[in-house]
Design a protein around this motif. Structure first.
Motif, PDB file in Angstrom:
ATOM      1  N   ILE A  31       0.971  -1.269   0.138  1.00  0.00           N
ATOM      2  CA  ILE A  31      -0.093  -0.085  -0.127  1.00  0.00           C
ATOM      3  C   ILE A  31       0.990   1.191   0.117  1.00  0.00           C
ATOM      4  CG2 ILE A  31      -1.888   1.336   1.157  1.00  0.00           C
ATOM      5  CD1 ILE A  31      -2.681  -1.524   2.417  1.00  0.00           C
ATOM      6  N   ASN A  32       0.900   2.031  -1.010  1.00  0.00           N
ATOM      7  CA  ASN A  32       1.615   3.187  -1.037  1.00  0.00           C
ATOM      8  C   ASN A  32       1.176   4.448  -1.939  1.00  0.00           C
ATOM      9  OD1 ASN A  32       2.460   3.195  -4.249  1.00  0.00           O
ATOM     10  ND2 ASN A  32       2.928   0.971  -3.395  1.00  0.00           N
ATOM     11  N   ASN A  33       1.587   5.592  -1.610  1.00  0.00           N
ATOM     12  CA  ASN A  33       1.283   6.532  -2.480  1.00  0.00           C
ATOM     13  C   ASN A  33       2.536   7.011  -3.248  1.00  0.00           C
ATOM     14  OD1 ASN A  33      -1.006   6.924  -0.739  1.00  0.00           O
ATOM     15  ND2 ASN A  33       0.205   7.520   0.684  1.00  0.00           N
ATOM     16  N   MET A  34       2.034   7.605  -4.381  1.00  0.00           N
ATOM     17  CA  MET A  34       3.376   8.000  -5.385  1.00  0.00           C
ATOM     18  C   MET A  34       3.067   9.615  -5.720  1.00  0.00           C
ATOM     19  SD  MET A  34       3.826   4.748  -7.943  1.00  0.00           S
ATOM     20  CE  MET A  34       5.506   5.428  -8.293  1.00  0.00           C
ATOM     21  N   GLY A  35       4.008  10.391  -6.226  1.00  0.00           N
ATOM     22  CA  GLY A  35       3.751  11.639  -6.455  1.00  0.00           C
ATOM     23  C   GLY A  35       4.843  12.141  -6.995  1.00  0.00           C
ATOM     24  N   ILE A  51      -0.917  10.766  -5.763  1.00  0.00           N
ATOM     25  CA  ILE A  51      -1.933   9.955  -6.092  1.00  0.00           C
ATOM     26  C   ILE A  51      -1.822   8.829  -5.286  1.00  0.00           C
ATOM     27  CG2 ILE A  51      -0.452   8.991  -7.900  1.00  0.00           C
ATOM     28  CD1 ILE A  51      -3.275   8.855  -9.351  1.00  0.00           C
ATOM     29  N   THR A  52      -3.031   8.226  -4.783  1.00  0.00           N
ATOM     30  CA  THR A  52      -2.899   7.283  -3.736  1.00  0.00           C
ATOM     31  C   THR A  52      -3.178   5.905  -4.597  1.00  0.00           C
ATOM     32  OG1 THR A  52      -5.452   7.182  -3.614  1.00  0.00           O
ATOM     33  CG2 THR A  52      -4.206   8.373  -2.023  1.00  0.00           C
ATOM     34  N   MET A  53      -3.067   4.530  -4.069  1.00  0.00           N
ATOM     35  CA  MET A  53      -3.538   3.462  -5.073  1.00  0.00           C
ATOM     36  C   MET A  53      -4.796   3.519  -5.412  1.00  0.00           C
ATOM     37  SD  MET A  53      -1.343   0.470  -3.356  1.00  0.00           S
ATOM     38  CE  MET A  53      -1.540  -0.498  -4.750  1.00  0.00           C
ATOM     39  N   GLU A  72      -0.125   3.457 -12.799  1.00  0.00           N
ATOM     40  CA  GLU A  72      -0.574   2.175 -13.176  1.00  0.00           C
ATOM     41  C   GLU A  72      -0.014   1.346 -11.727  1.00  0.00           C
ATOM     42  OE1 GLU A  72      -0.671   0.519 -17.130  1.00  0.00           O
ATOM     43  OE2 GLU A  72       0.171   2.397 -17.779  1.00  0.00           O
ATOM     44  N   ASN A  73      -1.093   0.813 -11.211  1.00  0.00           N
ATOM     45  CA  ASN A  73      -0.517   0.054  -9.844  1.00  0.00           C
ATOM     46  C   ASN A  73       0.086  -1.447 -10.536  1.00  0.00           C
ATOM     47  OD1 ASN A  73      -1.760   1.727  -8.130  1.00  0.00           O
ATOM     48  ND2 ASN A  73      -3.493   0.849  -7.856  1.00  0.00           N
ATOM     49  N   ALA A  74      -0.504  -1.819 -11.327  1.00  0.00           N
ATOM     50  CA  ALA A  74       0.073  -3.213 -11.845  1.00  0.00           C
ATOM     51  C   ALA A  74       1.850  -2.948 -12.355  1.00  0.00           C
ATOM     52  CB  ALA A  74      -0.753  -3.876 -12.953  1.00  0.00           C
ATOM     53  N   LYS A  75       1.920  -1.969 -12.873  1.00  0.00           N
ATOM     54  CA  LYS A  75       3.245  -1.726 -13.358  1.00  0.00           C
ATOM     55  C   LYS A  75       3.990  -0.799 -12.454  1.00  0.00           C
ATOM     56  CE  LYS A  75       1.776  -1.768 -18.213  1.00  0.00           C
ATOM     57  NZ  LYS A  75       1.845  -1.011 -19.460  1.00  0.00           N
ATOM     58  N   ASN A  76       3.556  -0.212 -11.237  1.00  0.00           N
ATOM     59  CA  ASN A  76       4.208   0.498 -10.455  1.00  0.00           C
ATOM     60  C   ASN A  76       4.680   1.727 -11.108  1.00  0.00           C
ATOM     61  OD1 ASN A  76       3.822  -1.087  -7.992  1.00  0.00           O
ATOM     62  ND2 ASN A  76       5.445  -2.592  -8.949  1.00  0.00           N
ATOM     63  N   THR A  77       4.024   2.352 -11.891  1.00  0.00           N
ATOM     64  CA  THR A  77       4.499   3.557 -12.697  1.00  0.00           C
ATOM     65  C   THR A  77       3.578   4.878 -12.142  1.00  0.00           C
ATOM     66  OG1 THR A  77       2.993   3.135 -14.549  1.00  0.00           O
ATOM     67  CG2 THR A  77       5.605   2.067 -14.512  1.00  0.00           C
ATOM     68  N   VAL A  78       3.936   5.905 -12.322  1.00  0.00           N
ATOM     69  CA  VAL A  78       3.364   7.126 -12.227  1.00  0.00           C
ATOM     70  C   VAL A  78       3.641   8.116 -13.257  1.00  0.00           C
ATOM     71  CG1 VAL A  78       4.820   8.100 -10.532  1.00  0.00           C
ATOM     72  CG2 VAL A  78       2.509   8.996 -10.466  1.00  0.00           C
ATOM     73  N   TRP A  98       6.029   6.543  -1.125  1.00  0.00           N
ATOM     74  CA  TRP A  98       5.963   6.374   0.198  1.00  0.00           C
ATOM     75  C   TRP A  98       4.915   5.544   0.832  1.00  0.00           C
ATOM     76  CZ3 TRP A  98       4.115  10.419  -2.294  1.00  0.00           C
ATOM     77  CH2 TRP A  98       2.737  11.091  -1.929  1.00  0.00           C
ATOM     78  N   ARG A  99       4.962   5.146   2.034  1.00  0.00           N
ATOM     79  CA  ARG A  99       4.061   4.168   2.582  1.00  0.00           C
ATOM     80  C   ARG A  99       2.820   4.816   3.462  1.00  0.00           C
ATOM     81  NH1 ARG A  99       5.741  -1.035   6.301  1.00  0.00           N
ATOM     82  NH2 ARG A  99       3.563  -2.027   6.288  1.00  0.00           N
ATOM     83  N   GLY A 100       1.644   4.552   3.200  1.00  0.00           N
ATOM     84  CA  GLY A 100       0.618   5.075   3.902  1.00  0.00           C
ATOM     85  C   GLY A 100       0.603   6.260   4.009  1.00  0.00           C
ATOM     86  N   SER A 101       0.456   6.596   5.598  1.00  0.00           N
ATOM     87  CA  SER A 101       0.200   8.084   5.862  1.00  0.00           C
ATOM     88  C   SER A 101       1.628   8.640   6.271  1.00  0.00           C
ATOM     89  CB  SER A 101      -0.901   8.322   6.977  1.00  0.00           C
ATOM     90  OG  SER A 101      -0.264   7.547   8.210  1.00  0.00           O
ATOM     91  N   LEU A 102       2.784   8.178   6.030  1.00  0.00           N
ATOM     92  CA  LEU A 102       3.956   8.765   6.337  1.00  0.00           C
ATOM     93  C   LEU A 102       4.244   9.857   5.605  1.00  0.00           C
ATOM     94  CD1 LEU A 102       6.100   5.447   6.689  1.00  0.00           C
ATOM     95  CD2 LEU A 102       5.181   6.526   8.794  1.00  0.00           C
ATOM     96  N   ASP A 103       5.270  10.801   6.173  1.00  0.00           N
ATOM     97  CA  ASP A 103       5.638  11.885   5.597  1.00  0.00           C
ATOM     98  C   ASP A 103       6.579  11.369   4.444  1.00  0.00           C
ATOM     99  OD1 ASP A 103       7.447  15.010   6.648  1.00  0.00           O
ATOM    100  OD2 ASP A 103       6.732  14.171   4.794  1.00  0.00           O
ATOM    101  N   PRO A 104       6.315  12.124   3.160  1.00  0.00           N
ATOM    102  CA  PRO A 104       7.168  11.466   2.134  1.00  0.00           C
ATOM    103  C   PRO A 104       8.432  12.189   2.251  1.00  0.00           C
ATOM    104  CG  PRO A 104       5.194  12.929   1.192  1.00  0.00           C
ATOM    105  CD  PRO A 104       5.073  12.586   2.903  1.00  0.00           C
ATOM    106  N   MET A 105       8.290  13.529   2.662  1.00  0.00           N
ATOM    107  CA  MET A 105       9.916  14.071   2.953  1.00  0.00           C
ATOM    108  C   MET A 105      10.930  13.591   3.613  1.00  0.00           C
ATOM    109  SD  MET A 105       9.615  16.673   0.834  1.00  0.00           S
ATOM    110  CE  MET A 105      10.711  17.865   1.196  1.00  0.00           C
TER     111      MET A 105
END
Length: 120
Positions: A31-35, A51-53, A72-78, A98-105
């Motif tokens: 479970i991750n967010n990308m940006g 963007i979230t999953m 694209e979640n299946a390809k792990n691309t943003v 980054w994972r869940g609600s953690l601070d990406p910075m």
């Protein structure tokens, strides 16, 4: 360990478009967010879009209506589609995961960055 690789930066005239892509590999959290963040010379790194999953998105006010983030979640691309580019969009753009609600910075995995330059 997560590796992120960006592509698609370059030089474009004001009003033009660019598309950035980022591929993640390695030990990716289920479970991750990308940006995308960016950093202009002499300025702090700032959020561009995330963007979230599930596809929920968040944009900086300065890019709303001009930039679109997708994944694209299946390809792990943003990707980041950037339209109506302005000189003030000039910066190094970084992909982050980054994972869940953690601070990406603090806890995010970052790519090396790709330069975007918008000429007036």
């Amino acid at each position: 360990q997560v590796q992120l690789k960006e592509s698609g930066g370059g030089l474009v005239q004001a009003g033009g478009s660019l598309r950035l892509s980022c591929a993640a590999s390695g030990s990716i959290f289920s479970i991750n967010n990308m940006g995308w963040y960016r950093q202009a010379p002499g300025k702090q790194r700032e959020l561009v879009a995330t963007i979230t999953m599930s596809g929920s998105t968040n944009y900086a006010d300065s890019v709303k209506g001009r930039f679109t983030i997708a994944r694209e979640n299946a390809k792990n691309t943003v990707s980041l589609q950037m339209n109506s580019l302005k000189p003030e969009d000039t910066a190094v753009y970084y992909c982050v995961l980054w994972r869940g609600s953690l601070d990406p910075m603090r806890y995010g995995s970052w790519g090396q960055g790709t330069q975007v330059t918008v000429s007036s």
